[in-house]
Motif scaffolding. Structure first.
Motif, short mmCIF file in Angstrom:
data_model
loop_
_atom_site.label_atom_id
_atom_site.label_comp_id
_atom_site.label_asym_id
_atom_site.label_seq_id
_atom_site.Cartn_x
_atom_site.Cartn_y
_atom_site.Cartn_z
N ASP A 96 0.28 -1.76 0.85
CA ASP A 96 -0.41 -0.81 1.74
C ASP A 96 -1.80 -1.26 2.16
O ASP A 96 -2.39 -0.68 3.07
CB ASP A 96 -0.48 0.57 1.08
N PRO B 205 -2.21 3.68 -6.92
CA PRO B 205 -2.11 4.02 -5.49
C PRO B 205 -3.23 4.95 -5.06
O PRO B 205 -3.73 5.74 -5.86
CB PRO B 205 -0.75 4.73 -5.41
N PRO C 63 -3.30 7.01 -1.75
CA PRO C 63 -2.65 7.29 -0.46
C PRO C 63 -3.59 7.78 0.63
O PRO C 63 -3.29 7.62 1.80
CB PRO C 63 -1.61 8.36 -0.82
N ALA D 257 -5.68 1.91 2.21
CA ALA D 257 -4.23 2.06 2.16
C ALA D 257 -3.69 2.57 3.49
O ALA D 257 -4.09 3.64 3.95
CB ALA D 257 -3.83 3.01 1.03
N THR E 139 -1.07 4.31 4.91
CA THR E 139 0.05 5.16 4.53
C THR E 139 0.71 5.85 5.71
O THR E 139 1.86 6.30 5.60
CB THR E 139 -0.42 6.23 3.53
N HIS F 136 4.27 5.07 6.82
CA HIS F 136 5.44 5.51 6.07
C HIS F 136 6.02 6.83 6.59
O HIS F 136 7.21 7.06 6.48
CB HIS F 136 5.07 5.70 4.59
#
Length: 477
Positions: free
Chosen positions: A297, A346, A348, A353, A355, A358
């Motif tokens: 990520d 992680p 997020p 990152a 994200t 996704h």
């Protein structure tokens, strides 16, 4: 820099499209010396052969279609578009395929531009072959970012190269409208270019191998866009496969799987994209040439601590805005690691990152009607194991749609997670919905509870009132 380390940088960026430019911008802002390598035009595919020229072609088409729906204006726009003027405006938006302004921008942030073909030459090294054949090696103290994007994928048809088919590049840079144009494909490029060239004077036949257009969106999106193309005069054939193509005396003959022969002046293949990684030295660092690059990520290539792959090349979301989003994340991650700042994993919602790729990717198809979506379709959400339901509303229920023009046709869908009480996806189809999709993106990316959305009051009378109708329908279900 001293003479001995004149080609050493903190960061080397391979590819100077919007993604590479944004990586360089972020690393330079963090004080890291940065080199950008480009073999073609600085500004990349988006600036010269994709986003900008295609939307410059399409904007007059959509504006005319909108005007034709308005009494008092419709009679004034019944004639054909001024194709030479549209093409001239397209040329303006591509800076006539000159990149001086983009080069000045990169130099203005303090990065160096190296023109030539760049290839990895082992860990943290990029060899650049300049147009005059001279070579130099750039070394990176901290990171190399591969931002080389994708190129058009052509089918394996015998003799296709002799036909000189259009890809997206030729379709967005053509100097005149072909009399007859066959478009092969059913995705965004095929749909948008069919829309543009039909309006600019071509007789367009769209050949789609699948059951409909825009297969990655909700089915009704492709259905409504196909209806719009047919009403504009294009022919749309689904369930059709091209088996051979020849060109003789300037005429292209297309043979389909039914044995039918179609003639055209040009043929456009919009049949997918492949990573532009076949000749960038991946083999020198243990990776497969021509492959997509798998990343975490933070956009760091799996199994490395110095190589990043940002934008289309990692196959997470083949969209310019997502690539630029990734670039901002990658630049921040490179800078943090260079400065010894730990990156929590992680994380997020953190700055390091990416994200959104996704679950909250927005996209607009600039056809007539427009189609816009973010997040998961109903089918995708069900395949992912979410317990969901679809809530559908026609735009005819919204006063703003009627004001937009007579005969406004459009539909909206939100995919509601019944357990988490949030939206997994939203799709809008209709004139003008491209400017509406960001509200849905905020709802999906922010995981805003359904109950909270009731307090985001849409202005009356605008298209955004569709949110109220969706929420009412969800409550009544």
């Amino acid at each position: 820099m001293t003479e001995s380390d004149s080609h050493a940088y903190d960061v080397v960026v391979l590819g100077a499209g919007p993604v590479g430019e944004n990586v360089a911008d972020r690393t330079r802002a963090a004080g890291l010396s940065t080199a950008v390598v480009e073999s073609e035009l600085v500004g990349g595919e988006c600036s010269y052969w994709a986003c900008m020229p295609s939307k410059a072609l399409l904007r007059p088409v959509i504006a005319q279609a909108d005007a034709r729906r308005l009494p008092g204006l419709s009679d004034s726009v019944r004639g054909p578009l001024g194709t030479p003027a549209v093409l001239a405006r397209r040329d303006y938006f591509t800076s006539d395929w000159k990149d001086d302004g983009q080069v000045r921008w990169i130099e203005g942030i303090g990065a160096d531009v190296h023109r030539g073909h760049g290839r990895l030459a082992g860990p943290r090294a990029v060899e650049v072959t300049a147009p005059d054949g001279t070579r130099r090696t750039l070394t990176a103290r901290h990171a190399v970012a591969v931002c080389t994007g994708t190129r058009a994928q052509l089918p394996d048809l015998p003799g296709l190269a002799d036909v000189r088919p259009w890809t997206s590049r030729e379709a967005t840079s053509a100097k005149a409208a072909p009399g007859r144009l066959v478009v092969v494909g059913g995705g965004v490029v095929a749909t948008e270019m069919a829309t543009a060239w039909q309006a600019l004077g071509s007789r367009v036949t769209l050949l789609v191998r699948g059951k409909g257009l825009l297969g990655r969106m909700e089915p009704f999106a492709g259905e409504l866009v196909a209806e719009g193309l047919k009403e504009a005069g294009a022919e749309v054939r689904t369930g059709t496969t091209v088996t051979s193509v020849t060109r003789r005396d300037g005429t292209v003959t297309v043979t389909t799987d039914t044995g039918e022969h179609l003639e055209a002046d040009e043929i456009l293949f919009a049949t997918g994209r492949v990573p532009h990684t076949e000749d960038i030295g991946l083999d020198t660092v243990g990776l497969e040439p021509g492959s997509w690059l798998s990343v975490d990520d933070s956009l760091r290539v799996t199994g490395t601590d110095w190589l990043y792959a940002v934008g289309d090349v990692n196959h997470r979301a083949l969209l310019t805005h997502q690539g630029k989003y990734q670039a901002r994340i990658a630049g921040a991650a490179i800078a943090a690691r260079a400065q010894g700042v730990p990156i929590l994993e992680p994380d997020p919602w953190g700055a390091h990152a990416a994200t959104a790729d996704h679950f909250a990717v927005p996209q607009v198809v600039f056809a007539d009607p427009e189609a816009a979506a973010v997040g998961l379709s109903l089918a995708e959400a069900e395949r992912a194991g979410h317990r969901v339901r679809a809530v559908d509303v026609e735009f005819s229920s919204v006063a703003g749609a009627g004001l937009y023009g007579e005969g406004y046709r459009g539909r909206a869908r939100m995919v509601v997670d019944l357990d988490d009480r949030i939206l997994r996806g939203v799709t809008f189809v209709g004139p003008g919905v491209g400017e509406l999709i960001h509200s849905a993106t905020i709802a999906v990316a922010g995981q805003v509870p359904i109950e909270r959305l009731w307090h985001a009051v849409p202005s009356y009378p605008t298209l955004s009132e569709i949110w109220l109708r969706l929420l009412e329908s969800n409550r009544d279900t």
